[in-house]
Design an enzyme around this catalytic site. Sequence first.
Site, PDB file in Angstrom:
ATOM      1  N   HIS A 131      35.576  40.613  47.867  1.00 18.92           N
ATOM      2  CA  HIS A 131      35.422  41.774  48.573  1.00 18.92           C
ATOM      3  C   HIS A 131      35.774  41.567  49.688  1.00 18.92           C
ATOM      4  O   HIS A 131      37.126  41.952  50.363  1.00 18.92           O
ATOM      5  CB  HIS A 131      34.344  42.453  48.703  1.00 18.92           C
ATOM      6  N   GLU A 132      35.867  40.888  50.522  1.00 19.55           N
ATOM      7  CA  GLU A 132      36.338  40.246  51.632  1.00 19.55           C
ATOM      8  C   GLU A 132      37.441  39.609  51.779  1.00 19.55           C
ATOM      9  O   GLU A 132      38.058  40.450  53.533  1.00 19.55           O
ATOM     10  CB  GLU A 132      35.515  39.163  52.401  1.00 19.55           C
ATOM     11  N   HIS A 156      39.941  42.740  51.537  1.00 22.19           N
ATOM     12  CA  HIS A 156      39.959  42.954  52.900  1.00 22.19           C
ATOM     13  C   HIS A 156      41.980  42.796  53.768  1.00 22.19           C
ATOM     14  O   HIS A 156      42.868  43.308  54.449  1.00 22.19           O
ATOM     15  CB  HIS A 156      39.191  43.089  53.595  1.00 22.19           C
TER      16      HIS A 156
END
Length: 205
Positions: A173-174, A177
């Site tokens: 998820h990170e 980004h």
Amino acid sequence: MKNLSCLLFLFVGLINAQKLNSDELSIINRGSSDSALSIYQTTDADQHKTLLSLSTEIDPLDPHTETLVKRMKLSLLSTDGGVGIAAPQVGINRKVIWVQRFDKEGEPLEYFINPVIVWRSEILNLGPEGDLSIPDFRDQFYRSKVIHLEYVDLKGKKHSEIVEGFTAVIFQHEIDHLFGILISDKKEKEKGDAYQKVDAFEKLK
């Protein structure tokens, strides 16, 4: 030979990591170095643009990098139950993330500089995700169950490890980004995809 490879990795990384620009330095050094940085929101047009932009590598030996790392942790701690944060979420399009390690005793928060996923398992898990930068949005997403991660620390030392389960989901998820990928957009792109059903997602207790 191993030490030579590590030095080469660091040297190439330093070449690729352009110096922080004046806008980035302004954000990193704004206010007290012991305070949290504001978390960008998709509801603000300018902040949304930053969240959708590609991030570049950062010099781990630059003293401003340490300040960014420290203040990002404070930003994460200021949230209600956040388990990870990426530099674009505080307005800096650089490759730095924090992740809560649910795969380690004490479930510590750890930072990762210039993280790269060099391998992902084909086995996927489906589970819920939200985002500190997207108000009132939560949905189900498929993520690889296991990943192989490489990154450096603030001393420029290279690390490599295998991560699985819920912690692997946070990493994915990170790192998304860092490529300007938001889960709200990801859900739209995945609508036409088909996946094989797998084991239940490991949820936080």
